[in-house]
Write a protein that holds these residues in place. Sequence first.
Motif, PDB file in Angstrom:
ATOM      1  N   ASN A 188       0.859  -1.175   0.000  1.00  9.91           N
ATOM      2  CA  ASN A 188       0.000   0.000   0.000  1.00  9.91           C
ATOM      3  C   ASN A 188       0.904   1.237   0.000  1.00  9.91           C
ATOM      4  O   ASN A 188       2.134   1.132   0.086  1.00  9.91           O
ATOM      5  N   ASP A 189       0.308   2.418  -0.085  1.00  5.94           N
ATOM      6  CA  ASP A 189       1.102   3.641  -0.212  1.00  5.94           C
ATOM      7  C   ASP A 189       2.000   3.865   0.998  1.00  5.94           C
ATOM      8  O   ASP A 189       3.148   4.312   0.866  1.00  5.94           O
ATOM      9  N   VAL A 190       1.472   3.560   2.199  1.00  4.19           N
ATOM     10  CA  VAL A 190       2.253   3.796   3.417  1.00  4.19           C
ATOM     11  C   VAL A 190       3.461   2.864   3.457  1.00  4.19           C
ATOM     12  O   VAL A 190       4.596   3.290   3.714  1.00  4.19           O
ATOM     13  N   ALA A 191       3.227   1.561   3.195  1.00  2.00           N
ATOM     14  CA  ALA A 191       4.325   0.592   3.229  1.00  2.00           C
ATOM     15  C   ALA A 191       5.386   0.946   2.188  1.00  2.00           C
ATOM     16  O   ALA A 191       6.590   0.825   2.445  1.00  2.00           O
ATOM     17  N   GLU A 192       4.939   1.384   1.020  1.00  4.13           N
ATOM     18  CA  GLU A 192       5.893   1.751  -0.033  1.00  4.13           C
ATOM     19  C   GLU A 192       6.756   2.938   0.406  1.00  4.13           C
ATOM     20  O   GLU A 192       7.980   2.929   0.243  1.00  4.13           O
ATOM     21  N   SER A 193       6.115   3.949   1.006  1.00  8.34           N
ATOM     22  CA  SER A 193       6.852   5.131   1.446  1.00  8.34           C
ATOM     23  C   SER A 193       7.858   4.767   2.537  1.00  8.34           C
ATOM     24  O   SER A 193       9.005   5.242   2.525  1.00  8.34           O
ATOM     25  N   VAL A 194       7.441   3.919   3.474  1.00 10.96           N
ATOM     26  CA  VAL A 194       8.333   3.516   4.563  1.00 10.96           C
ATOM     27  C   VAL A 194       9.506   2.717   4.016  1.00 10.96           C
ATOM     28  O   VAL A 194      10.661   2.930   4.410  1.00 10.96           O
ATOM     29  N   TYR A 195       9.230   1.794   3.085  1.00 10.19           N
ATOM     30  CA  TYR A 195      10.298   0.963   2.520  1.00 10.19           C
ATOM     31  C   TYR A 195      11.325   1.811   1.777  1.00 10.19           C
ATOM     32  O   TYR A 195      12.540   1.658   1.954  1.00 10.19           O
ATOM     33  N   LEU A 196      10.844   2.728   0.951  1.00 10.37           N
ATOM     34  CA  LEU A 196      11.761   3.579   0.196  1.00 10.37           C
ATOM     35  C   LEU A 196      12.586   4.476   1.130  1.00 10.37           C
ATOM     36  O   LEU A 196      13.777   4.707   0.913  1.00 10.37           O
ATOM     37  N   ALA A 197      11.932   4.963   2.195  1.00  9.21           N
ATOM     38  CA  ALA A 197      12.650   5.800   3.158  1.00  9.21           C
ATOM     39  C   ALA A 197      13.729   5.009   3.883  1.00  9.21           C
ATOM     40  O   ALA A 197      14.827   5.519   4.143  1.00  9.21           O
ATOM     41  N   MET A 198      13.437   3.742   4.194  1.00  9.51           N
ATOM     42  CA  MET A 198      14.418   2.919   4.893  1.00  9.51           C
ATOM     43  C   MET A 198      15.570   2.527   3.979  1.00  9.51           C
ATOM     44  O   MET A 198      16.699   2.345   4.440  1.00  9.51           O
ATOM     45  N   LEU A 199      15.287   2.372   2.693  1.00 10.96           N
ATOM     46  CA  LEU A 199      16.376   2.099   1.754  1.00 10.96           C
ATOM     47  C   LEU A 199      17.323   3.288   1.671  1.00 10.96           C
ATOM     48  O   LEU A 199      18.545   3.129   1.549  1.00 10.96           O
ATOM     49  N   GLU A 200      16.745   4.484   1.761  1.00 17.96           N
ATOM     50  CA  GLU A 200      17.570   5.695   1.684  1.00 17.96           C
ATOM     51  C   GLU A 200      18.314   5.938   2.997  1.00 17.96           C
ATOM     52  O   GLU A 200      19.458   6.411   2.999  1.00 17.96           O
ATOM     53  N   HIS A 201      17.647   5.588   4.128  1.00 19.74           N
ATOM     54  CA  HIS A 201      18.251   5.771   5.452  1.00 19.74           C
ATOM     55  C   HIS A 201      18.091   4.466   6.233  1.00 19.74           C
ATOM     56  O   HIS A 201      17.183   4.340   7.061  1.00 19.74           O
TER      57      HIS A 201
END
Length: 333
Positions: free
Chosen positions: A8-21
């Motif tokens: 979902n949109d939230v999980a995608e945003s969290v995953y991408l943020a964790m990949l960056e940080h």
Amino acid sequence: MFEALGFNDVAESVYLAMLEHPQAGVEDLMQNLGMEEHQIRQALDDLARMSLLRISGSAPEVFVPVNPRTGLAALLARQQAELAKRQQELEESRASLTALLDVYAGSRVHTSATGVDWIEGIDTIRARLRELAETCTWEAASFVYGGAQSEASMAASRPLDRDAIDRGVRLRTIYLDSVRNDPATCSYAQWLCDLGSEVRTTSVLPMRMLIVDRRIAVVPVDMEKTSAAAVEVTCPGLLTGLVALFSFAWKSAVPFGARRRRDGDGQTAQEKQVLRLLGLGHTDEMVSRRLGVSVRTVRRTVSALQERLEAKSRFQVGARAVALGWIDPDDLG
């Protein structure tokens, strides 16, 4: 971007943020993404279930992202395998349904010849159960599925049970543990015991079932709609399996009136079943139906387990329960 993979949109945003940080914690993610804590933790649970996060080796309470090249590829492979499995199950179900319809398309004589007879409609089911209760000669064994029983059901069963006991029939009944919290059902179970019947409880039951004189068994076709249709089993091979199932459940059940003990880890059988069912992917609502308890009770149990295990999320509850040996990984399928 990843909707097709189940994000979902939230999980995608969290995953991408964790990949960056990769070292970002919950508070960092809340601040960076402008989300509430419960949204972040739910997303972490979802990502962990998809094997896109792992527990840090240096800090067990910290999640770190899995390399997307391997993590997303593995997720896609699992989904493809699951799709193939579902397609196969669908084809097998369609073939089984076709064969079943062929059997039941004829007269009831044909169904009886197979040792499995179809009973449709609540009135027909009740009439047949009454007939079996009145003609039972030496034993009636039953799984009483669904937790607390309705007043109407117990009122209808009372004269049949009394009559059977007066005739010397051995009544063996297994309820769910949750009935111990319902005064009306407890009163009925105690009444049965006072008359000489045998009553036990267990944390989970596979179905509703009645076995009469070990020669006839009646089970519902759909556990969610038990009044719609049932099958009467007289086939010796199937009966042997159902009798064995009852015997196994009977030996592990606790006599009514006895306190259910906690095991060496301080858990009750019901708590273990909550862990197992959640590990199998059941929702709180599904767990409540299986155990015959309220959704509120399920959530309270999970919260208590989470506190005992010092877990930050439901995923960690399951992971730590397996690590501590509270539940067997084989029970999770």
